[in-house]
Design an enzyme around this catalytic site. Structure first.
Site, PDB file in Angstrom:
ATOM      1  N   ASP A  26       0.625  -1.278  -0.135  1.00 45.10           N
ATOM      2  CA  ASP A  26      -0.201  -0.128  -0.124  1.00 45.10           C
ATOM      3  C   ASP A  26       0.881   1.210   0.091  1.00 45.10           C
ATOM      4  O   ASP A  26       1.905   1.148   0.506  1.00 45.10           O
ATOM      5  CB  ASP A  26      -0.828  -0.136   1.387  1.00 45.10           C
ATOM      6  CG  ASP A  26      -1.911   0.842   1.140  1.00 45.10           C
ATOM      7  OD1 ASP A  26      -2.260   1.338  -0.127  1.00 45.10           O
ATOM      8  OD2 ASP A  26      -2.635   1.235   2.207  1.00 45.10           O
ATOM      9  N   HIS A  43       1.914   3.081  -9.270  1.00 41.21           N
ATOM     10  CA  HIS A  43       1.718   1.639  -9.308  1.00 41.21           C
ATOM     11  C   HIS A  43       2.881   1.322 -10.210  1.00 41.21           C
ATOM     12  O   HIS A  43       3.511   0.049  -9.662  1.00 41.21           O
ATOM     13  CB  HIS A  43       0.640   1.529  -9.997  1.00 41.21           C
ATOM     14  CG  HIS A  43      -0.740   1.941  -9.276  1.00 41.21           C
ATOM     15  ND1 HIS A  43      -0.854   1.598  -7.996  1.00 41.21           N
ATOM     16  CD2 HIS A  43      -1.872   2.686  -9.497  1.00 41.21           C
ATOM     17  CE1 HIS A  43      -1.947   2.191  -7.465  1.00 41.21           C
ATOM     18  NE2 HIS A  43      -2.612   2.735  -8.385  1.00 41.21           N
ATOM     19  N   LEU A 137      11.117 -20.288  -4.805  1.00 37.88           N
ATOM     20  CA  LEU A 137       9.997 -19.315  -4.165  1.00 37.88           C
ATOM     21  C   LEU A 137       8.551 -19.535  -4.855  1.00 37.88           C
ATOM     22  O   LEU A 137       8.495 -19.403  -5.876  1.00 37.88           O
ATOM     23  CB  LEU A 137      10.631 -17.997  -4.258  1.00 37.88           C
ATOM     24  CG  LEU A 137       9.707 -16.752  -3.819  1.00 37.88           C
ATOM     25  CD1 LEU A 137       9.702 -16.994  -2.246  1.00 37.88           C
ATOM     26  CD2 LEU A 137      10.146 -15.427  -4.146  1.00 37.88           C
TER      27      LEU A 137
HETATM   28  C1  IPE Z   1      -5.519  -2.724   0.145  1.00 38.12           C
HETATM   29  O1  IPE Z   1      -4.927  -1.584  -0.410  1.00 38.12           O
HETATM   30  C2  IPE Z   1      -5.589  -3.430  -1.149  1.00 38.12           C
HETATM   31  C3  IPE Z   1      -4.224  -3.688  -1.860  1.00 38.12           C
HETATM   32  C4  IPE Z   1      -3.123  -3.196  -1.575  1.00 38.12           C
HETATM   33  C5  IPE Z   1      -4.283  -4.218  -3.293  1.00 38.12           C
HETATM   34  P1  IPE Z   1      -6.237  -0.189  -0.322  1.00 38.12           P
HETATM   35  O2  IPE Z   1      -5.388   0.828  -0.316  1.00 38.12           O
HETATM   36  O3  IPE Z   1      -7.198  -0.696  -1.473  1.00 38.12           O
HETATM   37  O4  IPE Z   1      -7.001  -0.460   0.989  1.00 38.12           O
HETATM   38  P2  IPE Z   1      -8.053   0.600   1.968  1.00 38.12           P
HETATM   39  O5  IPE Z   1      -9.138   0.907   0.825  1.00 38.12           O
HETATM   40  O6  IPE Z   1      -7.231   1.979   2.209  1.00 38.12           O
HETATM   41  O7  IPE Z   1      -8.474  -0.233   3.020  1.00 38.12           O
HETATM   42  C1  IPE Z   2      -1.875   0.172  -3.434  1.00 34.49           C
HETATM   43  O1  IPE Z   2      -1.543   1.621  -3.413  1.00 34.49           O
HETATM   44  C2  IPE Z   2      -2.076  -0.384  -4.786  1.00 34.49           C
HETATM   45  C3  IPE Z   2      -3.139  -0.999  -5.140  1.00 34.49           C
HETATM   46  C4  IPE Z   2      -4.239  -0.883  -3.939  1.00 34.49           C
HETATM   47  C5  IPE Z   2      -3.724  -1.245  -6.527  1.00 34.49           C
HETATM   48  P1  IPE Z   2      -2.711   2.621  -3.553  1.00 34.49           P
HETATM   49  O2  IPE Z   2      -3.321   3.020  -4.744  1.00 34.49           O
HETATM   50  O3  IPE Z   2      -3.695   2.150  -2.454  1.00 34.49           O
HETATM   51  O4  IPE Z   2      -1.919   3.467  -2.674  1.00 34.49           O
HETATM   52  P2  IPE Z   2      -2.564   4.988  -1.665  1.00 34.49           P
HETATM   53  O5  IPE Z   2      -2.880   4.106  -0.595  1.00 34.49           O
HETATM   54  O6  IPE Z   2      -3.563   5.559  -2.517  1.00 34.49           O
HETATM   55  O7  IPE Z   2      -1.433   5.658  -1.397  1.00 34.49           O
HETATM   56 MG    MG Z   3      -4.287   2.401  -0.590  1.00 30.09          MG
END
Ligand code: IPE
Ligand code: IPE
Ligand code: MG
Length: 251
Positions: A26, A43, A137
């Site tokens: 995240d 990403h 792995l």
């Molecule tokens: C959780 O991250 C899912 C992934 C990292 C793929 P999110 O950024 O979507 O989670 P929430 O919505 O903040 O809980």
């Molecule tokens: C996690 O990073 C990746 C996915 C959920 C696809 P985020 O896109 O949730 O990044 P933040 O939380 O907005 O910084």
């Molecule tokens: Mg996120």
């Protein structure tokens, strides 16, 4: 017989290096925002971190690495971001599989794949087949994955295949139908990006997993950061319900 010990029914063997690490990757969006870049740049950078995490896991002797890439709730994001994420998924599969194969990595994708475009589904199937002989792995990408989906999917399959046992199914029977049936339960769970929540990740499997939260955003999480998480794990006392004294006595 199940291949692995369950944390609730047996006492799993504890090793210094976590055998299975599960990560919620995240913070990509915030990483990009800090740099005045579009979210998708975060990403893309995150894909590079996946490479680092795979290399560091191999180096450390981790056997299973499970990465949450797209949750069943991430479809709620703006359609442009969802589309770009799908494109990124396609290009990552196209570009990385040969290297994974060479490095002894077995790739699996778990989640409800039926919602993905046919081309992506085919790439996933091919990548899994191309690396199926590997075992150094086990790299698993959770995509359109949700912990509730996983449990419901297992229950529904069980109902279809063993209707006579309904009403007295066991944990072991259910676990055989979870999307992670090929892996031991995670020893260490890591969430980058500062949020301290599970966001519908492996709800069943994380029953006795050690949790590690870090403010580090996923695009900045490298091999050293993974080692720091393992060090933190090594300081934990995994009791599985017992007292600390019992653990000292049994040593
Ligand atoms: C959780 O991250 C899912 C992934 C990292 C793929 P999110 O950024 O979507 O989670 P929430 O919505 O903040 O809980
Ligand atoms: C996690 O990073 C990746 C996915 C959920 C696809 P985020 O896109 O949730 O990044 P933040 O939380 O907005 O910084
Ligand atoms: Mg996120």
């Amino acid at each position: 017989m199940p291949l692995f010990k369950s944390a609730t029914r047996e006492l799993p063997e504890i090793r210094a290096i976590p055998r299975h690490i599960a990560i919620i990757m995240d913070g990509n969006g915030r990483w990009a925002k800090k740099r005045f870049l579009p979210r998708i740049a975060g990403h893309s950078k995150g894909v590079e971190t996946v490479r680092d995490a795979v290399a560091a896991s191999i180096e450390q002797g981790v056997e299973y690495l499970t990465l949450f890439a797209f949750s069943s709730e991430n479809w709620r994001r703006p359609v442009e971001e969802v589309n770009l994420l799908m494109q990124l998924f396609v290009s990552a599969l196209e570009n990385e599989v040969a290297k994974l194969k060479k490095n002894g990595v077995r790739l699996r994708v778990i989640g409800d794949l039926s919602r993905f475009a046919p081309k992506l589904q085919e790439l996933i199937r091919n990548a899994e087949a191309a690396t199926a002989e590997n075992s150094r792995l086990h790299l698993t990408i959770a995509a359109n994955y949700g912990g509730r989906w996983d449990i419901m999917n297992a229950m529904n399959q069980l109902t279809r295949e063993k209707p006579e046992a309904a009403g007295h199914w066991t944990e072991t029977e259910l676990e055989a139908y979870l999307s992670t049936a090929f892996a031991p339960e995670p020893d260490l769970f890591i969430r980058t990006g500062g949020e301290e929540r599970i966001s519908n990740f492996m709800l069943w499997q994380l029953a006795y997993t050690e949790f590690y939260f870090t403010e580090t955003l996923w695009p900045e999480f490298g091999g050293e950061a993974l080692k720091a998480a393992i060090l933190s794990y090594q300081r934990r006392e995994r009791r599985f319900g017992r007292t600390s004294e019992q653990l000292t006595e049994s040593r």
